[in-house]
Design a protein around this motif. Structure first.
Motif, PDB file in Angstrom:
ATOM      1  N   CYS A   1       0.348   3.297   3.558  1.00  0.00           N
ATOM      2  CA  CYS A   1       0.795   2.853   4.878  1.00  0.00           C
ATOM      3  C   CYS A   1       1.810   1.718   4.820  1.00  0.00           C
ATOM      4  O   CYS A   1       2.172   1.158   5.851  1.00  0.00           O
ATOM      5  CB  CYS A   1      -0.408   2.462   5.733  1.00  0.00           C
ATOM      6  SG  CYS A   1      -1.175   0.932   5.181  1.00  0.00           S
TER       7      CYS A   1
ATOM      8  N   CYS B   1      -5.544   0.673   6.033  1.00  0.00           N
ATOM      9  CA  CYS B   1      -5.900   2.105   6.072  1.00  0.00           C
ATOM     10  C   CYS B   1      -7.095   2.433   5.176  1.00  0.00           C
ATOM     11  O   CYS B   1      -7.511   3.577   5.072  1.00  0.00           O
ATOM     12  CB  CYS B   1      -4.694   2.958   5.701  1.00  0.00           C
ATOM     13  SG  CYS B   1      -4.235   2.833   3.967  1.00  0.00           S
TER      14      CYS B   1
ATOM     15  N   CYS C   1      -6.845  -1.053   0.608  1.00  0.00           N
ATOM     16  CA  CYS C   1      -5.932  -1.524   1.635  1.00  0.00           C
ATOM     17  C   CYS C   1      -6.749  -1.935   2.864  1.00  0.00           C
ATOM     18  O   CYS C   1      -7.580  -1.158   3.340  1.00  0.00           O
ATOM     19  CB  CYS C   1      -4.954  -0.414   2.003  1.00  0.00           C
ATOM     20  SG  CYS C   1      -3.970  -0.810   3.440  1.00  0.00           S
TER      21      CYS C   1
ATOM     22  N   ASN D   1       1.582  -1.257   4.000  1.00  0.00           N
ATOM     23  CA  ASN D   1       1.064  -2.587   4.346  1.00  0.00           C
ATOM     24  C   ASN D   1       1.235  -3.531   3.152  1.00  0.00           C
ATOM     25  O   ASN D   1       0.978  -3.139   2.012  1.00  0.00           O
ATOM     26  CB  ASN D   1      -0.430  -2.433   4.695  1.00  0.00           C
ATOM     27  CG  ASN D   1      -1.029  -3.728   5.165  1.00  0.00           C
ATOM     28  OD1 ASN D   1      -0.324  -4.612   5.622  1.00  0.00           O
ATOM     29  ND2 ASN D   1      -2.348  -3.840   5.048  1.00  0.00           N
TER      30      ASN D   1
ATOM     31  N   CYS E   1       0.870  -1.186   0.000  1.00  0.00           N
ATOM     32  CA  CYS E   1       0.000   0.000   0.000  1.00  0.00           C
ATOM     33  C   CYS E   1       0.901   1.228   0.000  1.00  0.00           C
ATOM     34  O   CYS E   1       1.828   1.330   0.806  1.00  0.00           O
ATOM     35  CB  CYS E   1      -0.890  -0.003   1.239  1.00  0.00           C
ATOM     36  SG  CYS E   1      -1.736   1.561   1.478  1.00  0.00           S
TER      37      CYS E   1
HETATM   38 ZN    ZN Z   1      -2.738   1.130   3.557  1.00  0.00          ZN
END
Ligand code: ZN
Length: 204
Positions: A9, A30, A27, A11, A6
């Motif tokens: 963030c 987030c 995501c 991720n 992502c």
């Molecule tokens: Zn994210």
């Protein structure tokens, strides 16, 4: 199982083996929108990319708009806009304008066209990887739509002070911006690397 990161963030997200057309990916951490898978083939994507490039070249070549205020007429083109800023001492702004409204879109569309042509066996897998890398870096800097909004806001202010005739370039740039937004949506980061992966499998 494919993974993407992502961009908001960092991720790591595991994707299903094949993201279906019209499916949107968010995501899970987030909830940011990451991309939407489109159902466009190489041929259609190539058509969008080349059309956007042609419209942009028309927009660079022809006059953008003509201003008529108290008997004085002035016609400006897109390239003259940044030259004018440079001559007035705003050299940094001139470079930014030139980069974001002309150079980055021309480079982006040219590289995308080369990548799509690699899928048609015109260029090799190595060329496709280089194009995809450069395109991934460039995507956040493609801001033709922001420029259009800026121009429209400026026009609303100027329209009270002068008569404005919109030139061929203005309409070409408008059409270009629409095509460009669609093109960047089709060639999202996931799609770019899916294309590269397909070229790799074909060539190996
Ligand atoms: Zn994210």
């Amino acid at each position: 199982m494919e993974r993407i990161a992502c961009r908001h963030c960092d991720n790591l997200i595991e994707l299903p083996k094949r993201v279906q057309p019209k499916q949107q990916v968010y995501c899970p951490r987030c909830h940011s929108f990451l991309f939407e898978q489109h159902r466009f083939g190489t041929q259609q994507s190539l058509a969008y990319s080349i059309s956007a490039l042609i419209l942009l070249l028309i927009a660079i070549w022809f006059p953008f708009l003509t201003l008529d205020a108290s008997g004085q007429t002035r016609t400006i083109s897109l390239s003259e806009a940044s030259l004018d800023l440079y001559l007035q001492g705003f050299w940094f702004l001139a470079i930014l304008v030139l980069m974001f409204i002309i150079v980055v879109p021309v480079l982006y569309l040219s590289l995308l066209t080369v990548l799509l042509m690699a899928r048609k066996r015109v260029f090799s897998y190595r060329v496709a990887v280089r194009c995809a890398k450069a395109l991934s870096y460039m995507t956040p800097w493609a801001m033709a739509d922001v420029f259009i909004v800026g121009v429209l806001v400026a026009l609303i202010k100027v329209i009270e002070l002068a008569d404005i005739i919109l030139g061929t370039s203005f309409w070409a740039y408008m059409a270009f911006a629409i095509m460009f937004v669609i093109t960047t949506q089709i060639a999202n980061c996931y799609q770019l690397w899916t294309w590269v992966e397909e070229i790799k499998l074909r060539d190996s």
